[in-house]
Write an enzyme that holds these catalytic residues in place. Structure first.
Site, PDB file in Angstrom:
ATOM      1  N   CYS A 176       0.846  -1.291  -0.054  1.00 15.32           N
ATOM      2  CA  CYS A 176       0.118   0.170  -0.021  1.00 15.32           C
ATOM      3  C   CYS A 176       0.963   1.173   0.064  1.00 15.32           C
ATOM      4  CB  CYS A 176      -1.009  -0.086   1.301  1.00 15.32           C
ATOM      5  SG  CYS A 176      -2.389  -0.885   1.048  1.00 15.32           S
ATOM      6  N   ASP A 194      10.501  -6.229  -8.512  1.00 18.75           N
ATOM      7  CA  ASP A 194      10.736  -6.973  -7.392  1.00 18.75           C
ATOM      8  C   ASP A 194      12.116  -6.638  -7.007  1.00 18.75           C
ATOM      9  OD1 ASP A 194       9.532 -10.095  -5.944  1.00 18.75           O
ATOM     10  OD2 ASP A 194      11.785  -9.497  -5.312  1.00 18.75           O
ATOM     11  N   HIS A 217      -0.476  -9.752  -4.571  1.00 17.12           N
ATOM     12  CA  HIS A 217       0.586  -9.739  -5.693  1.00 17.12           C
ATOM     13  C   HIS A 217       0.662 -10.619  -6.671  1.00 17.12           C
ATOM     14  CE1 HIS A 217       2.961 -10.955  -2.215  1.00 17.12           C
ATOM     15  NE2 HIS A 217       3.590 -11.529  -2.960  1.00 17.12           N
TER      16      HIS A 217
HETATM   17  P1  5GP Z   1       5.636 -13.267  -1.702  1.00 18.69           P
HETATM   18  O1  5GP Z   1       6.823 -14.143  -0.995  1.00 18.69           O
HETATM   19  O2  5GP Z   1       4.784 -12.737  -0.666  1.00 18.69           O
HETATM   20  O3  5GP Z   1       5.155 -14.201  -2.926  1.00 18.69           O
HETATM   21  O4  5GP Z   1       6.383 -12.375  -2.636  1.00 18.69           O
HETATM   22  C1  5GP Z   1       6.774 -11.109  -1.820  1.00 18.69           C
HETATM   23  C2  5GP Z   1       7.665 -10.421  -2.973  1.00 18.69           C
HETATM   24  O5  5GP Z   1       7.909  -9.113  -2.618  1.00 18.69           O
HETATM   25  C3  5GP Z   1       9.147 -11.083  -2.806  1.00 18.69           C
HETATM   26  O6  5GP Z   1       9.622 -11.809  -3.969  1.00 18.69           O
HETATM   27  C4  5GP Z   1      10.089  -9.928  -2.444  1.00 18.69           C
HETATM   28  O7  5GP Z   1      11.497 -10.073  -2.734  1.00 18.69           O
HETATM   29  C5  5GP Z   1       9.017  -8.722  -2.775  1.00 18.69           C
HETATM   30  N1  5GP Z   1       9.405  -7.611  -1.858  1.00 18.69           N
HETATM   31  C6  5GP Z   1       9.418  -7.562  -0.498  1.00 18.69           C
HETATM   32  N2  5GP Z   1       9.687  -6.309   0.095  1.00 18.69           N
HETATM   33  C7  5GP Z   1       9.931  -5.479  -1.259  1.00 18.69           C
HETATM   34  C8  5GP Z   1      10.011  -4.165  -1.271  1.00 18.69           C
HETATM   35  O8  5GP Z   1      10.184  -3.285  -0.345  1.00 18.69           O
HETATM   36  N3  5GP Z   1       9.990  -3.860  -2.544  1.00 18.69           N
HETATM   37  C9  5GP Z   1      10.055  -4.499  -3.579  1.00 18.69           C
HETATM   38  N4  5GP Z   1      10.126  -3.897  -4.718  1.00 18.69           N
HETATM   39  N5  5GP Z   1       9.763  -5.675  -3.515  1.00 18.69           N
HETATM   40  C10 5GP Z   1       9.672  -6.328  -2.432  1.00 18.69           C
HETATM   41 ZN    ZN Z   2      -1.767  -3.158   1.267  1.00 12.05          ZN
END
Ligand code: 5GP
Ligand code: ZN
Length: 115
Positions: free
Chosen positions: A8, A31, A101
């Protein structure tokens, strides 16, 4: 919007991110820890914590994230060799950020099952 939510805050431009595309409802950015040469995240601008929280009223946004990812895959040149779209739902699936996401991954061969 959820003030405590990382994505958000990115959507509100209160945290930096490499934003690559947006429309009224969804936002795409790189990412921070890429797992493939192309690794983008596409999020709804509205806060939905996880896939299982979708309702008939909010489900449309998933299609919008997929359409945005398809367009970005085309633009990135990975559409023809192929790409992977992933939504992790819940801790055991690997979800670590509690804002819905879609991962767009491409630019290298990928294994199945993912493990
Ligand atoms: P999940 O593990 O929840 O499916 O994916 C979360 C993704 O968000 C991960 O691939 C992680 O690298 C990415 N991510 C986490 N924090 C940040 C951030 O602050 N900025 C960006 N651009 N990506 C993030
Ligand atoms: Zn949110």
């Amino acid at each position: 919007m959820n003030d405590d939510c990382l994505f958000c805050r990115i959507a509100q431009r209160r945290l930096p991110a490499e934003i690559v595309a947006e429309d009224d409802d969804v936002l795409a950015f790189k990412d921070v820890n890429p797992q493939a040469p192309t690794h983008l995240l596409v999020i709804p601008k509205s806060h939905i914590a996880r896939l299982s929280d979708l309702t008939p009223e909010t489900a449309r946004v998933v299609g919008q994230t997929v359409l945005m990812a398809n367009r970005l895959a085309q633009q990135s040149g990975i559409a023809e060799p192929g790409y992977r779209l992933v939504m992790n739902c819940g801790p055991q699936a690997g979800q670590s950020v509690w804002h819905l996401h879609l991962h767009l991954l491409g630019g290298r061969p990928m294994k199945w099952p993912p493990g």
